[in-house]
Design an enzyme around this catalytic site. Structure first.
Site, PDB file in Angstrom:
ATOM      1  N   CYS A 332       0.925   4.330   1.954  1.00  0.00           N
ATOM      2  CA  CYS A 332       1.823   4.919   2.951  1.00  0.00           C
ATOM      3  C   CYS A 332       2.584   6.109   2.353  1.00  0.00           C
ATOM      4  CB  CYS A 332       2.756   3.862   3.526  1.00  0.00           C
ATOM      5  SG  CYS A 332       3.516   4.356   5.098  1.00  0.00           S
ATOM      6  N   HIS A 436      -0.406  -1.052   4.851  1.00  0.00           N
ATOM      7  CA  HIS A 436       0.396  -2.042   4.140  1.00  0.00           C
ATOM      8  C   HIS A 436      -0.315  -3.396   4.188  1.00  0.00           C
ATOM      9  CE1 HIS A 436       3.897   0.539   3.660  1.00  0.00           C
ATOM     10  NE2 HIS A 436       3.817   0.873   4.940  1.00  0.00           N
TER      11      HIS A 436
END
Length: 504
Positions: A332, A436
């Site tokens: 991310c 994630h």
């Protein structure tokens, strides 16, 4: 309305509120009670994504799992994600409404309370019980006005309260007596008892203190919970400690920088718990040790966290690490840092609009922060080896990344809709992904450990491990708290006659 509600408040942060609510969710579910977790207001950088694309605190997702439920946005209607020392992104019922400083949010609380009550009553209409988690301490005098996280919320819905304190930190009697003393008379009346958490030693040596506490306060000690060695539960906010392993089975050294706004640090829980992996977390002013794999984690403030990494010497370290054949993975915000440029045109993570920063330049990619946040659960398979490894994960990001037009890109994954995701460098040493939870699926974990340098990694199923730990916690709580008596106390708690319109 539910058969009952119960709120767990703590004398301090990290007293055990999340843990106790998780245990009670599992224990009530075992009894066939349809129970839902709820936290009106959460401040954390560790969040989760629901199936329908909303963002909630990680602790409520874990509690839903313990109750056998899919996480839902109503379980945590207000989420505050700090992006500076004095401000945070405010997320109401799963959607960001903007950045506010502490004073601005304090003024906004009356609006936020409407959303919190709205979500609570939706859960109350669907479930037989609602277990509510407080935030921090109810005795913070400067935060009492317009409180929607602790006693202010308990008073609004007229529910009983347990106060939990951590004896392992010391001062447990002062914490409990002082907290109760700072509450108003009506708030004191709704406290049905205390729980003492993380006790080590012979309970008989504590008994005189328990007797004194009950006589002094007039409140019963509902239970004393023992310290569970090696216990793991996904952390609500604080970064979990990563102990040094001395086992000969350790085959991979993973190093992760801890930045001022590191987010979603549960991403590496499966690695930290894996028997073949040593995870070392490196904070400010610490020496960066040698590594096989470096992971740049998520960030709530990518440009400022990247500046922090440069200040701490990470840019030179990564260049040397890659020259010698080391592996690097960006997740991310860490993925965005590995690119060539970062642009924040609307000031979403910065005080000023149109801030721009040069990335580390390892991936031919530029990232622009957009107003609409991407919130998605994902599944698919990895493309890092010939064998297709199944993956699950989730996306939480405002950044939209684009690769250089003249570059041939190998993608990290193929997702459920055929969409490609992420990046793998030509030499295979750099991976970037927006996903994630990428290590949580056992197939993906095995494949990524193989990529990182372990030829034959021990099989490890993180979901099974997490479930076993929740059962271990629930068994311990049941042994030390009379759950059936607690349920009867909650059902018998005198409910007021306020209607919903009056409370809102």
């Amino acid at each position: 309305m539910p058969a009952f509600s119960l709120m767990v408040q703590g004398t301090t942060s990290d007293a055990g509120k999340s843990t106790l609510v998780t245990a009670l969710c599992r224990l009530f579910a075992r009894r066939g009670i349809q129970v839902a977790p709820f936290k009106p207001q959460n401040m954390a950088l560790n969040s989760a994504v629901t199936q329908d694309g909303h963002e909630i605190g990680r602790a409520q997702a874990v509690q839903a799992y313990a109750a056998g439920l899919e996480p839902h946005v109503d379980m945590n209607p207000i989420l505050l994600k700090p992006n500076t020392d004095v401000g945070a992104q405010v997320i109401i019922q799963g959607k960001a409404v903007g950045n506010m400083d502490a004073v601005g949010y304090h003024q906004y609380k009356s609006i936020a309370k409407i959303a919190a009550l709205d979500s609570y009553y939706r859960l109350a209409d669907q479930y037989q019980a609602v277990l509510i988690e407080g935030a921090g301490s109810p005795a913070e005098i400067n935060l009492r006005a317009r409180d929607i996280a602790n006693m202010g919320f308990a008073e609004s819905i007229d529910c009983p309260v347990i106060i939990i304190a951590d004896i392992d930190k010391g001062g447990v009697f002062a914490h409990l007596v002082g907290t109760l003393a700072l509450l108003s008379p009506s708030e004191q009346d709704r406290v049905i008892g205390f729980v003492i958490n993380r006790f080590r030693g012979d309970i008989s040596l504590l008994q005189s203190g328990l007797d004194w506490l009950e006589e002094r306060t007039g409140k019963p000690v509902i239970g004393v919970l023992p310290y569970l060695k090696g216990f793991h539960l996904e952390s609500e906010d604080a970064v979990a400690h990563s102990p040094v392993k001395t086992d000969a089975n350790t085959k991979l050294n993973v190093v992760i920088p801890i930045m001022p706004r590191t987010s979603n640090h549960t991403d590496w829980d499966a690695l930290r718990l894996h028997p073949n992996v040593q995870v070392t977390l490196v904070g400010a002013n610490q020496t960066i040790p040698p590594a096989d794999l470096v992971i740049l984690p998520g960030s709530k403030s990518v440009q400022s966290d990247l500046a922090f990494l440069r200040q701490e010497g990470w840019e030179a370290y990564l260049n040397k690490h890659l020259r010698y054949g080391g592996k690097v993975m960006g997740i991310c915000g860490g993925f965005q840092m590995l690119g060539e440029s970062l642009l924040d045109p609307y000031g979403l993570e910065n005080q000023h609009a149109n801030t721009q920063a040069a990335g580390l330049g390892f991936i031919p990619m530029s990232t622009v922060l957009e107003k609409e946040k991407q919130l998605k659960q994902r599944q698919g398979y990895l493309q890092i080896e010939a064998k297709q490894a199944q993956l699950t994960g989730y996306e939480i990001h405002s950044g939209v990344s684009s690769f250089s037009a003249d570059t041939q890109i190998k993608h990290f994954a193929v997702l459920e809709n055929g969409e490609t995701e992420g990046f793998i460098s030509a030499d295979g040493n750099i991976i970037g992904t927006y996903l994630h939870g990428i290590f949580d699926h056992p197939d993906a974990l095995q494949a990524l450990l193989n990529w990182a340098g372990i030829d034959q990694a021990t099989a490890f199923d993180y979901d099974q491990y997490r479930n076993a730990e929740i059962n271990r916690l629930a068994d311990s709580v049941e042994q030390h708290i009379n759950i059936d008596t607690l349920i009867q106390q909650c059902k018998a708690f005198p409910a007021g006659q306020m209607n919903r319109e009056t409370q809102i």
